[in-house]
Design an enzyme around this catalytic site. Structure first.
Site: not given
Ligand code: FAD
Ligand code: AMP
Length: 478
Positions: A58, A122, A192, A211, A245, A279, A451
């Protein structure tokens, strides 16, 4: 460090840190273990969201949006500037400062609430024992009455496009480009891919999004997905659907990409390539074989609706369990589990999770789409309102998009809202609150909105459900 706690949380992302803080607030002796190392090489808190996800993306989206406004729209407002240019390194450094401020803030909240912060790995053992290994490799065994697993998720890598240093990158690498690539490929038109593609397109990259699916944003409202595709294409994203791809090779000077589409095998050369194909839950090294926690068939930790795993008093929350991979969904689960441990009875309303795509305009929705409702055989009424008819949107020179409110045909209860427009991420909260309180479209229509505001479009769309919109002709006649 004590070796016995009421609660041990593994993972300090939004799911884990919210759980740990709430446990401590409720008087539970709580430790939180996290192994993440930040960009500065030091242990960090906040997980993917704060370090490599929501927040840094963001920061770049907001900076690149301002740049696009300055280069493309200031003149329309009568603002004259000299030549506007972008200092990418400064933009990235500011993003890093925002991340550092927020991750440090979690440390402050841990201290203030009395959460014991343990940096390292952990692993859950049998009988709610936890093996904690610090960053120097020193292992110790801790015990807990309750354990909350919140290890999050990691980017999916696909064999045809292996990551390669700085040229073929995942979402994390795409947050740290040191210059604007002239040409950029993005695999995946998901949330993403579109957000990161937008950042670099706004700064001048020629972006091609590949896509595999034939449909754009299949989870969103069909009309909004269609409009959004056109608008994003207008912003320079060349979105190719049905393009799977099959290979990507970094050559030093560029990346050669191959993909299949309806016309057969295709080739593309770009300076850099972002792999944004989704992911996956991250459970490596998390579970001892006899700890009692099971995975489901897709590799998520198996939990019930209250996030309890198959092992007594062991819970799992966030991206590592079923449901959308969203920070706010994980935080809600973390807080729910903490409160249930303390004897309260909250639950998460999984039907009321807001979704946002932070493109410009933003796309946001909650509840079902018209298409899903039709497939489920449910009867409903719809009201829409375009931002082109909103005084505030016109004043702000930001009139693309619309609000759609969907209400149950019998009860008039709001069952979905879909917004494509400026600040859709903020407006969607109104529908979330309304749905949590079982509001009807009429309730929204009877509520006074300031408004001129963008939010008036929500009220007008709600009025439109009953054919009562004031500022546009109603689809439905009374
Ligand atoms: P995480 O944030 O992944 O945290 C898990 C933590 O646990 C990490 O620090 C990891 O190192 C740690 N960990 C894992 N295993 C162990 C272990 N065995 N011992 C110790 N530590 C460990 N979500 C939104 O809602 N809004 C958004 O705008 C948004 N934008 C995103 C943009 C990007 C580019 C990406 C990649 C993700 C985005 N997300 C967004 C998704 C969001 O980041 C995740 O849904 C969120 O971080 C999940 O939270 P979590 O606590 O489950 O896991
Ligand atoms: P999201 O799960 O919302 O992050 O979206 C990932 C997107 O990547 C999905 O819409 C998939 O259809 C697309 N995708 C996965 N594998 C491939 C590939 N090999 N080439 C093009 N698009 C892909």
């Amino acid at each position: 460090m004590s070796d016995s706690y009421d609660v041990i949380v593994i993972g300090a992302g939004p799911a884990g840190y919210a759980a740990a803080i709430r446990c401590a607030q409720l008087g539970l002796n709580t430790a939180c273990i996290d192994k993440e190392i930040g960009k500065d090489g030091k242990p960090t808190l906040g997980g993917t969201c704060l370090n490599w996800g929501c927040i840094p993306s963001k920061a770049l989206l907001d900076a690149s949006h301002k740049y696009m406004e300055a280069t493309e729209h200031f003149e329309e407002l009568g603002i004259k500037t000299g030549k506007v240019s972008m200092d990418v390194k400064k933009m990235i450094a500011r993003k890093d400062e925002v991340v550092a401020g927020l991750t440090g803030g979690i440390g402050g909240l841990f201290k203030g609430n009395g959460v014991t912060q343990l940096s390292g790995h952990g692993k859950l053992l049998a009988g709610r024992k936890v093996q904690y290994t610090d960053h120097n490799g020193k292992a110790s065994e801790l015990a807990a009455e309750h354990v909350i697993l919140a290890p999050g998720s990691v980017p999916v890598n696909i064999p045809p496009a292996p990551l390669s240093g700085t040229q073929i990158v995942d979402s994390t690498g795409a947050l740290d480009f040191d210059s604007v690539p002239k040409t950029l490929g993005v695999i995946g038109a998901g949330v993403i891919g579109l957000e990161l593609g937008s950042v670099w397109a706004r700064l001048g990259s020629k972006v091609v999004v590949l896509e595999a699916l034939d449909e754009f944003l299949p989870m969103a409202d069909k009309r909004i997905a269609r409009d959004a595709k056109k608008v994003l294409e207008g912003q320079g994203l060349d979105i190719r659907l049905g393009a799977r791809v099959t290979g990507a090779e970094a050559t030093g000077s560029g990346v050669n990409v191959t993909f299949d589409d309806k016309d057969g095998a295709q080739k593309l050369t770009v300076d850099r390539l972002i792999v944004a194909v989704g992911r996956r839950p991250y459970t490596e090294g998390l579970l001892a074989p006899d700890c009692g926690v099971n995975l489901d068939e897709r590799g998520y930790l198996f939990v019930n609706e209250y996030c309890a795993t198959d092992a007594p008093k062991v819970y799992a929350v966030g991206d590592v369990v079923r449901g959308p991979m969203l920070a706010h969904k994980g935080s809600e689960e973390g807080v729910m589990v903490a409160e249930r441990i303390a004897g309260h009875k909250p639950m998460v309303n999984y039907d009321c999770i807001p979704n946002v795509i932070y493109t410009h305009p933003e796309i946001a929705w909650v509840g079902k789409t018209e298409e899903q409702l039709k497939a489920d055989g449910e009867e409903f009424n719809v009201g829409t309102f375009p931002f082109a008819a909103s005084g505030r949107a016109l004043a702000a020179n930001d009139t693309t998009g619309m609000v759609k409110v969907i209400a149950d045909a019998k009860t008039d209860r709001i069952i979905g809202m879909h917004v494509f427009g400026p600040q859709a991420s903020e407006m969607i909260a109104q529908a979330v609150i309304g749905m949590e309180f079982d509001a009807s479209a009429e309730d929204f229509g009877l509520t006074m909105f300031a408004h001129p505001t963008l939010s008036e479009a929500v009220r007008e769309a709600a009025l439109g459900v009953g054919g009562n919109a004031i500022h546009m002709m109603n689809r439905k006649k009374r």
